[in-house]
Design an enzyme around this catalytic site. Sequence first.
Site, PDB file in Angstrom:
ATOM      1  N   ASP A 212      46.643  31.991  -7.534  1.00 53.98           N
ATOM      2  CA  ASP A 212      46.291  32.617  -6.270  1.00 53.98           C
ATOM      3  C   ASP A 212      47.485  33.372  -5.685  1.00 53.98           C
ATOM      4  O   ASP A 212      47.346  34.465  -5.132  1.00 53.98           O
ATOM      5  CB  ASP A 212      45.801  31.563  -5.282  1.00 53.98           C
ATOM      6  N   LYS A 216      48.147  37.654  -4.906  1.00 51.32           N
ATOM      7  CA  LYS A 216      48.701  38.275  -3.706  1.00 51.32           C
ATOM      8  C   LYS A 216      49.877  39.187  -4.047  1.00 51.32           C
ATOM      9  O   LYS A 216      50.031  40.260  -3.444  1.00 51.32           O
ATOM     10  CB  LYS A 216      49.129  37.186  -2.718  1.00 51.32           C
TER      11      LYS A 216
END
Length: 354
Positions: A212, A216
């Site tokens: 995750d 980003k």
Amino acid sequence: MLAVGLIGPGRVGSALLTQLRAAQTRLSEAGLELKLCGVAASKRMWLDSDDPDLNRRCDRAQTWRPADLRQFARHVLGDDGRHAMLIDCSANDEVAAHYAGWLADGVHVVTPNKLAGSGPLERWQSIRAASHAGARFRYEATVCAGLPVVQTLRDLLDTGDELLAVDGMFSGTLAWLCNRHDGGRPFSALVREAHALGYTEPDPRDDLSGLDVARKLVILAREAGWALSLDDVNVQSLVPAELAALDADAFMARLHELDAPMAAQLAIARAEGGVLRHVASLDRDGRASVKLAVLPAAHPFAHTRLTDNVVQFTTRRYHDNPLLVQGPGAGPEVTAAGVFGDLLRIAESLEARA
């Protein structure tokens, strides 16, 4: 008037609906009319009733139908030339696959869904190309929830600055774990506590893997015009391969196997007089990494609090003293606020006034 359709009425989507309802009177008084035209979940969607008589009798009656994203988008767009926006609060790749088409049709898109910005590069390029036709695409909440990270980078670039490097702590969950991991309790106990508090995903490996965070980092790289993909990021997962292949229940039963390696990492950090932090880094040569790192005690990342995210931009202007953006980067309310902010920026740019 700005017609709005929401996809994904989960934790973030529900928080956003609450914020929109609370702000409706204030926004109307300021001259901005927002009309919620529908909500779509995974299997069904809620639309304004098509029967005017029924609407009058039942105070704007609504009805559920089987979910159909194409029909949903057409309904929100309407045929009266109004401004229309779709807000995708799902985490669904199938929904992200519709963005380019929606934008090409003149529908603005706002999302906290990271799968578009970090997915296949060709799809991302199609989305950006479609947005050049006039419809706006905003995704501030894909990086650090409500923190103004994407907008800060965009402002730097639009005013002629040059990005040299990005470093940051992009996971509120991992920030909390690193802050609490002081040797007083086993690392597995901290993970269980974070799980019980709702800080982690239902399967904590979604946080511990670092994937995750890598998404980003890819989103910020692409915002700067760098053609980075997930495969280009060196991700060092905190989950050993033998635990990664288990089902969720089996993984939780063997969570204690993380204790020894994490205790060893903490010992190394203390021997060096530093602290353990989960850090993502990207330099101007495209080298990208996500890993557990030992940082000096004087480093800005050593002094974050609780679930704080922090992003450090090193640019031509901010070279000797990099620019920091720091604050809470997790939770449905702050994420929804980031989405709401994007909605308002688009509305202001369109002068969508009553």
